[in-house]
Design an enzyme around this catalytic site. Sequence first.
Site, PDB file in Angstrom:
ATOM      1  N   GLU A 139       1.332 -35.056 -11.103  1.00 25.58           N
ATOM      2  CA  GLU A 139       0.895 -34.279 -12.039  1.00 25.58           C
ATOM      3  C   GLU A 139       1.614 -34.542 -13.373  1.00 25.58           C
ATOM      4  OE1 GLU A 139       0.181 -29.899 -12.099  1.00 25.58           O
ATOM      5  OE2 GLU A 139       0.983 -29.930 -14.109  1.00 25.58           O
ATOM      6  N   ARG A 184      -6.088 -30.794 -15.074  1.00 22.70           N
ATOM      7  CA  ARG A 184      -4.643 -31.373 -15.711  1.00 22.70           C
ATOM      8  C   ARG A 184      -5.061 -32.549 -16.436  1.00 22.70           C
ATOM      9  NH1 ARG A 184      -4.122 -26.805 -14.575  1.00 22.70           N
ATOM     10  NH2 ARG A 184      -2.551 -25.970 -13.454  1.00 22.70           N
ATOM     11  N   CYS A 232       4.799 -28.069 -12.328  1.00 24.59           N
ATOM     12  CA  CYS A 232       4.258 -28.938 -10.962  1.00 24.59           C
ATOM     13  C   CYS A 232       4.406 -30.271 -11.058  1.00 24.59           C
ATOM     14  CB  CYS A 232       2.808 -28.203 -10.653  1.00 24.59           C
ATOM     15  SG  CYS A 232       2.925 -26.638 -10.119  1.00 24.59           S
TER      16      CYS A 232
END
Length: 294
Positions: free
Chosen positions: A289, A168, A218
Amino acid sequence: MVWPRDFASAGERAGALSARTSFRIGGAPEYLFEPATEEEAGEVVRACRARGVPLRVLGGGCNLLVAEGRIEGAVLATSRLRFEHVLNDRVVVGAGVPFPGLVARSADLGIPHLSGCPGIPGCVGGIVAMNAGGRFGHVADALVEVAGFDLDGRPFRRRIEPGDMGYRSSAFLGRTVVTSASFLRDPALDKDAARLRLVEASAWKRATQPLSAASAGCVFKNPGAGASAGALIDRLGLKGERVGDAVVSAVHANFIVNEGGAGFDDVEALIGRVRERARAAAGVDLELELQVWR
Ligand code: EPU
Protein backbone atom coordinates in the site's frame (compact mmCIF):
# COMPACT_ATOMS: atom_id res chain seq x y z
CA MET A 1 8.16 33.83 -13.48
CA VAL A 2 9.82 32.88 -10.21
CA TRP A 3 9.86 29.11 -10.40
CA PRO A 4 11.72 28.42 -13.61
CA ARG A 5 14.26 31.15 -12.71
CA ASP A 6 14.92 29.47 -9.34
CA PHE A 7 15.06 26.04 -10.88
CA ALA A 8 18.83 25.55 -10.87
CA SER A 9 19.33 26.66 -7.28
CA ALA A 10 16.34 24.83 -5.83
CA GLY A 11 18.30 21.63 -5.30
CA GLU A 12 20.88 23.33 -3.10
CA ARG A 13 18.16 24.40 -0.72
CA ALA A 14 16.62 20.95 -0.52
CA GLY A 15 17.33 19.08 2.69
CA ALA A 16 16.86 15.38 3.27
CA LEU A 17 13.30 14.16 2.98
CA SER A 18 13.73 12.29 6.28
CA ALA A 19 12.56 15.56 7.88
CA ARG A 20 9.38 15.44 5.80
CA THR A 21 8.33 11.79 6.04
CA SER A 22 6.54 10.12 8.94
CA PHE A 23 9.01 7.21 8.72
CA ARG A 24 11.85 9.72 9.29
CA ILE A 25 13.71 8.11 6.38
CA GLY A 26 14.79 9.56 3.03
CA GLY A 27 17.52 11.42 1.14
CA ALA A 28 17.57 14.82 -0.57
CA PRO A 29 16.04 15.40 -4.00
CA GLU A 30 17.93 17.23 -6.74
CA TYR A 31 15.23 19.91 -6.72
CA LEU A 32 12.60 20.74 -4.14
CA PHE A 33 9.78 23.17 -4.92
CA GLU A 34 7.32 24.47 -2.39
CA PRO A 35 4.81 26.57 -4.34
CA ALA A 36 2.70 28.99 -2.31
CA THR A 37 -0.22 29.08 -4.74
CA GLU A 38 -1.97 26.69 -7.10
CA GLU A 39 -0.77 28.79 -10.05
CA GLU A 40 2.86 28.41 -8.92
CA ALA A 41 2.34 24.66 -8.63
CA GLY A 42 1.29 24.65 -12.28
CA GLU A 43 4.43 26.60 -13.20
CA VAL A 44 6.58 24.01 -11.43
CA VAL A 45 4.92 21.16 -13.31
CA ARG A 46 5.37 22.93 -16.65
CA ALA A 47 8.99 23.89 -15.88
CA CYS A 48 9.86 20.28 -15.02
CA ARG A 49 8.06 19.04 -18.10
CA ALA A 50 9.92 21.51 -20.33
CA ARG A 51 13.28 20.39 -18.94
CA GLY A 52 12.47 16.67 -18.95
CA VAL A 53 12.98 16.54 -15.17
CA PRO A 54 10.99 13.77 -13.48
CA LEU A 55 8.56 15.16 -10.92
CA ARG A 56 7.19 13.59 -7.75
CA VAL A 57 4.60 15.07 -5.44
CA LEU A 58 5.12 15.12 -1.69
CA GLY A 59 2.10 15.61 0.53
CA GLY A 60 2.36 14.90 4.24
CA GLY A 61 4.95 12.17 3.56
CA CYS A 62 2.86 9.77 5.64
CA ASN A 63 2.50 6.86 3.25
CA LEU A 64 5.93 6.99 1.78
CA LEU A 65 9.20 5.07 2.03
CA VAL A 66 12.00 7.12 0.47
CA ALA A 67 15.46 5.80 -0.44
CA GLU A 68 18.50 7.42 1.11
CA GLY A 69 21.10 9.30 -0.91
CA ARG A 70 20.24 11.53 -3.85
CA ILE A 71 16.66 11.40 -5.12
CA GLU A 72 16.74 11.98 -8.85
CA GLY A 73 14.59 14.75 -10.28
CA ALA A 74 12.26 17.21 -8.62
CA VAL A 75 9.91 17.03 -5.69
CA LEU A 76 6.92 19.36 -5.46
CA ALA A 77 5.93 19.71 -1.81
CA THR A 78 2.34 20.84 -1.27
CA SER A 79 3.03 22.06 2.26
CA ARG A 80 2.41 25.75 1.55
CA LEU A 81 -0.95 25.23 -0.18
CA ARG A 82 -2.83 25.83 3.05
CA PHE A 83 -5.98 27.74 2.25
CA GLU A 84 -9.54 26.96 3.29
CA HIS A 85 -12.66 28.62 1.81
CA VAL A 86 -16.02 27.89 3.40
CA LEU A 87 -18.88 28.18 0.89
CA ASN A 88 -22.51 27.33 1.47
CA ASP A 89 -22.47 23.84 -0.04
CA ARG A 90 -18.77 22.95 0.20
CA VAL A 91 -15.43 23.72 1.80
CA VAL A 92 -12.51 24.19 -0.61
CA VAL A 93 -9.23 23.14 0.97
CA GLY A 94 -5.63 23.45 -0.22
CA ALA A 95 -3.65 20.24 -0.77
CA GLY A 96 -1.16 21.15 1.96
CA VAL A 97 -3.71 21.45 4.77
CA PRO A 98 -3.01 18.79 7.42
CA PHE A 99 -5.85 16.27 7.27
CA PRO A 100 -6.14 15.50 11.01
CA GLY A 101 -6.80 19.19 11.72
CA LEU A 102 -9.43 19.36 8.97
CA VAL A 103 -11.11 16.25 10.36
CA ALA A 104 -11.04 17.72 13.88
CA ARG A 105 -12.70 20.91 12.57
CA SER A 106 -15.10 19.07 10.24
CA ALA A 107 -18.09 19.22 12.61
CA ASP A 108 -17.67 22.97 13.09
CA LEU A 109 -17.16 23.45 9.36
CA GLY A 110 -20.36 21.51 8.65
CA ILE A 111 -18.69 18.64 6.74
CA PRO A 112 -20.72 15.53 7.62
CA HIS A 113 -18.67 12.75 6.09
CA LEU A 114 -15.26 13.35 7.60
CA SER A 115 -16.17 12.45 11.17
CA GLY A 116 -15.23 8.84 10.39
CA CYS A 117 -11.68 9.78 9.44
CA PRO A 118 -9.77 10.75 12.61
CA GLY A 119 -6.29 9.39 13.27
CA ILE A 120 -5.26 9.43 9.61
CA PRO A 121 -2.07 11.43 9.20
CA GLY A 122 -1.20 13.28 5.99
CA CYS A 123 -2.18 16.36 4.03
CA VAL A 124 -5.32 16.78 1.95
CA GLY A 125 -3.68 16.23 -1.48
CA GLY A 126 -2.12 12.89 -0.59
CA ILE A 127 -5.19 11.81 1.33
CA VAL A 128 -7.34 12.46 -1.75
CA ALA A 129 -4.93 10.78 -4.18
CA MET A 130 -4.72 7.69 -1.95
CA ASN A 131 -8.39 7.73 -0.88
CA ALA A 132 -7.24 7.27 2.70
CA GLY A 133 -9.71 5.95 5.21
CA GLY A 134 -10.54 3.28 7.68
CA ARG A 135 -13.32 1.32 9.34
CA PHE A 136 -15.55 4.37 9.81
CA GLY A 137 -15.17 6.08 6.46
CA HIS A 138 -13.02 7.09 3.53
CA VAL A 139 -12.20 10.52 2.20
CA ALA A 140 -14.20 9.66 -0.94
CA ASP A 141 -17.40 9.79 1.15
CA ALA A 142 -16.95 13.53 1.62
CA LEU A 143 -15.29 14.58 -1.62
CA VAL A 144 -17.15 16.50 -4.34
CA GLU A 145 -14.46 18.01 -6.54
CA VAL A 146 -10.70 17.95 -7.04
CA ALA A 147 -8.53 20.54 -8.77
CA GLY A 148 -4.93 20.51 -9.86
CA PHE A 149 -2.73 19.95 -12.89
CA ASP A 150 -2.09 17.07 -15.21
CA LEU A 151 1.51 16.03 -15.77
CA ASP A 152 1.85 18.48 -18.66
CA GLY A 153 0.88 21.30 -16.30
CA ARG A 154 -2.62 21.82 -17.72
CA PRO A 155 -5.11 22.79 -15.02
CA PHE A 156 -8.12 20.58 -14.33
CA ARG A 157 -11.15 20.77 -12.08
CA ARG A 158 -13.09 17.53 -11.82
CA ARG A 159 -16.35 16.63 -10.13
CA ILE A 160 -15.94 13.25 -8.51
CA GLU A 161 -17.65 10.54 -10.57
CA PRO A 162 -18.37 6.97 -9.56
CA GLY A 163 -15.22 4.99 -10.26
CA ASP A 164 -12.81 7.88 -9.60
CA MET A 165 -11.99 6.70 -6.11
CA GLY A 166 -10.69 3.17 -5.47
CA TYR A 167 -9.25 1.19 -2.60
CA ARG A 168 -6.24 3.26 -1.44
CA SER A 169 -6.16 4.68 -4.94
CA SER A 170 -7.87 7.21 -7.19
CA ALA A 171 -7.94 8.55 -10.72
CA PHE A 172 -5.58 11.29 -9.48
CA LEU A 173 -2.78 9.12 -8.09
CA GLY A 174 0.37 9.23 -10.22
CA ARG A 175 -1.42 11.09 -13.04
CA THR A 176 -1.97 14.53 -11.58
CA VAL A 177 -0.78 17.04 -9.03
CA VAL A 178 -3.72 17.68 -6.71
CA THR A 179 -3.68 21.28 -5.45
CA SER A 180 -7.11 21.54 -3.79
CA ALA A 181 -10.17 19.52 -2.91
CA SER A 182 -13.79 20.41 -2.17
CA PHE A 183 -15.69 18.64 0.60
CA LEU A 184 -19.47 18.46 0.78
CA ARG A 185 -20.90 20.82 3.36
CA ASP A 186 -24.30 20.60 5.04
CA PRO A 187 -25.09 23.87 6.82
CA ALA A 188 -27.79 22.01 8.82
CA LEU A 189 -25.36 19.35 10.12
CA ASP A 190 -26.02 18.13 13.67
CA LYS A 191 -22.63 19.20 15.00
CA ASP A 192 -22.92 17.49 18.37
CA ALA A 193 -23.65 14.13 16.74
CA ALA A 194 -20.72 14.64 14.34
CA ARG A 195 -18.40 15.50 17.24
CA LEU A 196 -19.48 12.36 19.06
CA ARG A 197 -18.72 10.20 16.01
CA LEU A 198 -15.29 11.82 15.84
CA VAL A 199 -14.54 11.08 19.47
CA GLU A 200 -15.63 7.44 19.13
CA ALA A 201 -13.69 6.79 15.93
CA SER A 202 -10.67 8.50 17.40
CA ALA A 203 -10.70 6.36 20.55
CA TRP A 204 -10.94 3.20 18.47
CA LYS A 205 -7.99 4.28 16.30
CA ARG A 206 -5.83 5.12 19.29
CA ALA A 207 -6.56 1.73 20.86
CA THR A 208 -5.78 -0.34 17.77
CA GLN A 209 -2.98 1.47 15.91
CA PRO A 210 0.47 2.74 16.90
CA LEU A 211 -0.41 6.33 15.99
CA SER A 212 2.42 8.06 17.83
CA ALA A 213 5.23 5.85 16.47
CA ALA A 214 7.28 6.80 13.39
CA SER A 215 5.58 4.74 10.68
CA ALA A 216 3.89 5.10 7.32
CA GLY A 217 0.56 3.59 8.33
CA CYS A 218 -0.46 0.28 6.81
CA VAL A 219 2.32 -1.24 4.73
CA PHE A 220 0.29 -3.76 2.72
CA LYS A 221 -3.11 -3.62 1.07
CA ASN A 222 -5.66 -5.99 2.49
CA PRO A 223 -5.56 -9.17 0.35
CA GLY A 224 -9.14 -9.31 -0.89
CA ALA A 225 -12.57 -8.59 0.53
CA GLY A 226 -12.90 -9.21 4.23
CA ALA A 227 -9.26 -10.25 4.65
CA SER A 228 -6.89 -8.20 6.79
CA ALA A 229 -3.17 -8.07 6.06
CA GLY A 230 -2.61 -7.09 9.70
CA ALA A 231 -4.53 -10.08 11.01
CA LEU A 232 -2.62 -12.39 8.64
CA ILE A 233 0.81 -11.05 9.63
CA ASP A 234 -0.22 -11.31 13.29
CA ARG A 235 -1.30 -14.96 12.82
CA LEU A 236 2.06 -15.72 11.28
CA GLY A 237 3.66 -14.62 14.55
CA LEU A 238 5.52 -11.71 12.99
CA LYS A 239 4.70 -8.97 15.51
CA GLY A 240 8.01 -7.75 16.91
CA GLU A 241 9.99 -9.11 13.93
CA ARG A 242 12.82 -6.69 13.24
CA VAL A 243 15.62 -5.68 10.90
CA GLY A 244 17.77 -3.12 12.70
CA ASP A 245 15.43 -0.50 14.10
CA ALA A 246 12.60 -1.40 11.71
CA VAL A 247 10.04 -3.44 13.63
CA VAL A 248 6.65 -5.00 12.89
CA SER A 249 4.41 -3.16 15.36
CA ALA A 250 3.17 -5.08 18.39
CA VAL A 251 -0.04 -3.02 18.26
CA HIS A 252 -1.06 -3.55 14.61
CA ALA A 253 0.92 -6.02 12.54
CA ASN A 254 0.39 -4.15 9.26
CA PHE A 255 2.46 -1.23 10.58
CA ILE A 256 6.25 -1.16 10.47
CA VAL A 257 7.65 1.33 12.94
CA ASN A 258 11.02 3.03 12.95
CA GLU A 259 12.36 2.77 16.48
CA GLY A 260 14.93 5.46 15.77
CA GLY A 261 17.75 4.45 13.48
CA ALA A 262 16.02 2.43 10.76
CA GLY A 263 17.08 3.12 7.18
CA PHE A 264 15.47 2.38 3.84
CA ASP A 265 17.28 -0.96 3.52
CA ASP A 266 16.10 -2.12 6.95
CA VAL A 267 12.46 -1.40 6.13
CA GLU A 268 12.80 -2.94 2.69
CA ALA A 269 14.38 -6.09 4.10
CA LEU A 270 11.64 -6.39 6.72
CA ILE A 271 8.95 -5.93 4.06
CA GLY A 272 10.62 -8.69 2.02
CA ARG A 273 10.71 -11.01 5.01
CA VAL A 274 7.00 -10.48 5.80
CA ARG A 275 6.09 -11.03 2.16
CA GLU A 276 8.09 -14.24 1.95
CA ARG A 277 6.46 -15.63 5.07
CA ALA A 278 2.97 -14.71 3.85
CA ARG A 279 3.65 -16.43 0.55
CA ALA A 280 5.27 -19.53 2.03
CA ALA A 281 2.99 -20.03 5.02
CA ALA A 282 -0.35 -18.76 3.72
CA GLY A 283 0.01 -18.66 -0.07
CA VAL A 284 -0.82 -14.94 -0.05
CA ASP A 285 0.95 -12.35 -2.21
CA LEU A 286 0.88 -9.17 -0.17
CA GLU A 287 0.80 -6.03 -2.29
CA LEU A 288 2.33 -2.80 -1.03
CA GLU A 289 0.00 0.00 0.00
CA LEU A 290 2.99 2.14 0.86
CA GLN A 291 4.47 4.22 -1.96
CA VAL A 292 8.20 3.67 -2.47
CA TRP A 293 10.54 6.31 -3.96
CA ARG A 294 13.93 5.07 -5.05
N1 EPU B 1 -5.99 -7.69 13.54
C1 EPU B 1 -5.21 -8.57 14.22
N2 EPU B 1 -3.91 -8.29 14.43
C2 EPU B 1 -3.35 -7.16 13.99
C3 EPU B 1 -4.13 -6.23 13.27
C4 EPU B 1 -5.46 -6.52 13.07
O1 EPU B 1 -5.68 -9.63 14.64
O2 EPU B 1 -2.15 -6.95 14.21
C5 EPU B 1 -7.39 -7.98 13.36
C6 EPU B 1 -8.28 -6.98 14.06
O3 EPU B 1 -8.47 -7.32 15.40
C7 EPU B 1 -9.54 -7.04 13.25
C8 EPU B 1 -9.04 -7.37 11.84
O4 EPU B 1 -7.72 -7.86 11.99
O5 EPU B 1 -10.35 -8.11 13.67
C9 EPU B 1 -9.03 -6.13 10.95
O6 EPU B 1 -8.20 -5.14 11.57
P1 EPU B 1 -8.47 -3.58 11.44
O7 EPU B 1 -9.89 -3.32 11.75
O8 EPU B 1 -7.43 -2.90 12.16
O9 EPU B 1 -8.39 -3.30 9.92
P2 EPU B 1 -7.27 -3.61 8.86
O10 EPU B 1 -7.98 -4.32 7.77
O11 EPU B 1 -6.07 -4.27 9.42
C10 EPU B 1 -7.75 -1.40 7.62
C11 EPU B 1 -6.93 -0.39 6.89
C12 EPU B 1 -6.36 0.65 7.86
C13 EPU B 1 -7.50 1.26 8.62
C14 EPU B 1 -8.27 0.17 9.33
C15 EPU B 1 -9.46 0.75 10.03
C16 EPU B 1 -5.80 -1.27 4.97
C17 EPU B 1 -4.62 -1.99 4.47
N3 EPU B 1 -5.83 -1.06 6.26
O12 EPU B 1 -6.86 -2.15 8.42
O13 EPU B 1 -5.76 1.64 7.07
O14 EPU B 1 -7.06 2.24 9.53
O15 EPU B 1 -8.76 -0.79 8.38
O16 EPU B 1 -10.28 -0.22 10.48
O17 EPU B 1 -6.67 -0.89 4.20
C18 EPU B 1 -3.79 2.62 6.21
O18 EPU B 1 -4.32 2.55 5.12
O19 EPU B 1 -2.64 3.10 6.37
C19 EPU B 1 -4.50 2.07 7.35
C20 EPU B 1 -3.97 2.08 8.53
